[in-house]
Design a protein around this motif. Structure first.
Motif, PDB file in Angstrom:
ATOM      1  N   TYR A 166      57.298 107.285  43.820  1.00 24.50           N
ATOM      2  CA  TYR A 166      56.992 108.561  43.175  1.00 24.50           C
ATOM      3  C   TYR A 166      58.163 108.946  42.272  1.00 24.50           C
ATOM      4  O   TYR A 166      59.277 109.146  42.747  1.00 24.50           O
ATOM      5  CB  TYR A 166      56.759 109.654  44.219  1.00 24.50           C
ATOM      6  N   SER A 167      57.904 109.054  40.974  1.00 27.62           N
ATOM      7  CA  SER A 167      58.953 109.424  40.025  1.00 27.62           C
ATOM      8  C   SER A 167      59.139 110.937  39.980  1.00 27.62           C
ATOM      9  O   SER A 167      58.167 111.682  39.824  1.00 27.62           O
ATOM     10  CB  SER A 167      58.606 108.923  38.615  1.00 27.62           C
ATOM     11  N   ASP A 180      57.848 104.313  33.513  1.00 30.54           N
ATOM     12  CA  ASP A 180      59.192 104.126  34.056  1.00 30.54           C
ATOM     13  C   ASP A 180      59.387 102.664  34.466  1.00 30.54           C
ATOM     14  O   ASP A 180      58.492 102.052  35.055  1.00 30.54           O
ATOM     15  CB  ASP A 180      59.423 105.049  35.256  1.00 30.54           C
ATOM     16  N   ARG A 181      60.552 102.123  34.187  1.00 35.79           N
ATOM     17  CA  ARG A 181      60.811 100.698  34.420  1.00 35.79           C
ATOM     18  C   ARG A 181      61.366 100.442  35.828  1.00 35.79           C
ATOM     19  O   ARG A 181      62.519 100.028  36.008  1.00 35.79           O
ATOM     20  CB  ARG A 181      61.773 100.153  33.356  1.00 35.79           C
ATOM     21  N   TRP A 182      60.532 100.692  36.821  1.00 34.26           N
ATOM     22  CA  TRP A 182      60.946 100.458  38.204  1.00 34.26           C
ATOM     23  C   TRP A 182      61.033  98.962  38.492  1.00 34.26           C
ATOM     24  O   TRP A 182      60.218  98.178  38.003  1.00 34.26           O
ATOM     25  CB  TRP A 182      59.963 101.107  39.175  1.00 34.26           C
ATOM     26  N   GLN A 183      62.016  98.601  39.291  1.00 31.39           N
ATOM     27  CA  GLN A 183      62.198  97.217  39.724  1.00 31.39           C
ATOM     28  C   GLN A 183      62.287  97.192  41.245  1.00 31.39           C
ATOM     29  O   GLN A 183      62.917  98.060  41.854  1.00 31.39           O
ATOM     30  CB  GLN A 183      63.464  96.616  39.118  1.00 31.39           C
ATOM     31  N   ASP A 198      51.674 100.131  37.626  1.00 30.08           N
ATOM     32  CA  ASP A 198      51.889 101.473  37.091  1.00 30.08           C
ATOM     33  C   ASP A 198      50.547 102.210  37.087  1.00 30.08           C
ATOM     34  O   ASP A 198      49.604 101.808  36.402  1.00 30.08           O
ATOM     35  CB  ASP A 198      52.445 101.366  35.664  1.00 30.08           C
ATOM     36  N   ASN A 199      50.457 103.297  37.859  1.00 26.29           N
ATOM     37  CA  ASN A 199      49.212 104.062  37.949  1.00 26.29           C
ATOM     38  C   ASN A 199      49.067 105.092  36.823  1.00 26.29           C
ATOM     39  O   ASN A 199      48.087 105.837  36.799  1.00 26.29           O
ATOM     40  CB  ASN A 199      49.140 104.764  39.310  1.00 26.29           C
ATOM     41  N   ASN A 200      50.057 105.136  35.944  1.00 30.60           N
ATOM     42  CA  ASN A 200      50.041 106.028  34.778  1.00 30.60           C
ATOM     43  C   ASN A 200      49.926 107.504  35.133  1.00 30.60           C
ATOM     44  O   ASN A 200      49.431 108.305  34.338  1.00 30.60           O
ATOM     45  CB  ASN A 200      48.904 105.641  33.815  1.00 30.60           C
ATOM     46  N   THR A 205      52.350 101.599  42.557  1.00 29.59           N
ATOM     47  CA  THR A 205      51.966 100.937  43.797  1.00 29.59           C
ATOM     48  C   THR A 205      52.591  99.549  43.859  1.00 29.59           C
ATOM     49  O   THR A 205      52.452  98.757  42.929  1.00 29.59           O
ATOM     50  CB  THR A 205      50.441 100.814  43.912  1.00 29.59           C
ATOM     51  N   VAL A 206      53.272  99.291  44.962  1.00 31.27           N
ATOM     52  CA  VAL A 206      53.935  98.005  45.170  1.00 31.27           C
ATOM     53  C   VAL A 206      53.265  97.278  46.331  1.00 31.27           C
ATOM     54  O   VAL A 206      53.070  97.853  47.410  1.00 31.27           O
ATOM     55  CB  VAL A 206      55.432  98.188  45.472  1.00 31.27           C
TER      56      VAL A 206
END
Length: 307
Positions: A166-167, A180-183, A198-200, A205-206
């Motif tokens: 969650y951003s 967002d560039r999550w890793q 990316d659920n926009n 979801t990972v």
């Protein structure tokens, strides 16, 4: 002696000819400058992007233009405009008289949502008032963002395990857009492949799958900056035990409570509600696909009082 009367409704310079029997009288033609009349609230207007949209923590700016009864822009200051802003947060507006008929208004809100901007002069609202302004979240703040789900607690082998990122921004607003560039990196007993979607809508979801029993560490971040909870300690086993899940949840809650204290000046608090599937509290098996939480901690909802 003759008296002449005329009225100019539009500001500007006019040339007045006084002619008698085809000849100019005196110093005719005369040049006359017509200025604006007294301010007329219903004809005054406000303009600028700051009236319709802005970002949390960044000043919103717009301009009020004073006008007279005929719609002419006034060229002097002195009016006292009342600007009130209501919405998810209590916000103060600052009005600066430019002394040329224009007034600059600025306000800043840290909480996202729709705000109602009312502009009045001597108790009468100006043209277009009230205005509606949408304040969007600021950019993602890694230290303030969260990840939640069984995939960060304990997982079963040979089945999909997942969690959600969650951003949040630095003010505790949850973002409502993607990009967002999550890793995500998972190491330990094995290094499973990771799928990130990316659920926009500000969530990601990972999903991953383990094949061996053992301990894993999950690292989540952007450009080398990790979530405050990292690394997440995850246990992988053939069967998932409720006791293991409960221990992981308690450890996670203690860590979140510590982080909440650190952010107390910016965030209302951290609230978590965890629901384990099962009829009782015994050490029974838990399906790895069951959600261990209803969602991320709620942030920012009580950061400001409603005006």
């Amino acid at each position: 002696q003759y008296d002449f009367f005329w009225t100019g409704n539009v500001t500007g310079q006019y040339e007045v000819d006084v002619i008698c029997r085809g000849l100019h009288c005196g110093n005719s033609p005369y040049t006359v400058t017509v200025g604006p009349g007294n301010v007329y609230a219903i004809n005054c207007v406000a303009q600028g992007e700051g009236l319709t949209q802005g970002s949390a923590g960044i000043p919103n700016i717009f301009v009020i233009q004073s006008r007279d009864k005929f719609g002419n822009n006034r060229s002097s200051g002195g009016e006292v405009y009342s600007v009130s802003i209501s919405g998810p947060a209590s916000v103060e507006a600052k009005v600066r008289d430019q002394e040329n008929g224009r007034y600059t208004v600025s306000f800043t809100s840290r909480l996202k949502g729709t705000y109602w901007i009312s502009i009045a002069l001597d108790g009468e609202e100006i043209s277009g008032s009230p205005y509606f302004c949408e304040i969007l979240p600021a950019e993602v703040d890694v230290q303030n963002s969260q990840a939640w789900g069984n995939g960060l607690l304990a997982v079963g082998t040979y089945r999909d395990s997942s969690f959600t990122i969650y951003s949040y921004d630095r003010f505790g607003n949850q973002l409502n857009k993607g990009g967002d560039r999550w890793q995500v990196s998972i190491v330990g007993a094995e290094i499973p492949d990771v799928e990130l979607v990316d659920n926009n809508d500000g969530t990601y979801t990972v999903t991953y799958q383990t094949t061996v029993r053992g301990s894993l560490q999950v690292f989540i971040g952007i450009n080398g900056r990790e979530l405050a909870d990292c690394p997440f300690e995850v246990w992988s086993d053939v069967k998932l035990r409720r006791k293991v899940v409960q221990e992981k949840l308690e450890a996670r809650k203690a860590k979140l409570d510590k982080h909440a204290q650190k952010m107390a000046n910016q965030i209302a608090g951290v609230h978590e509600e965890v629901t384990l599937k099962g009829a009782d509290g015994s050490d029974s098996d838990v399906d790895a696909d069951d959600d261990a939480a209803d969602g991320p901690p709620r942030r920012g909802a009580q950061l400001f009082g409603r005006k």
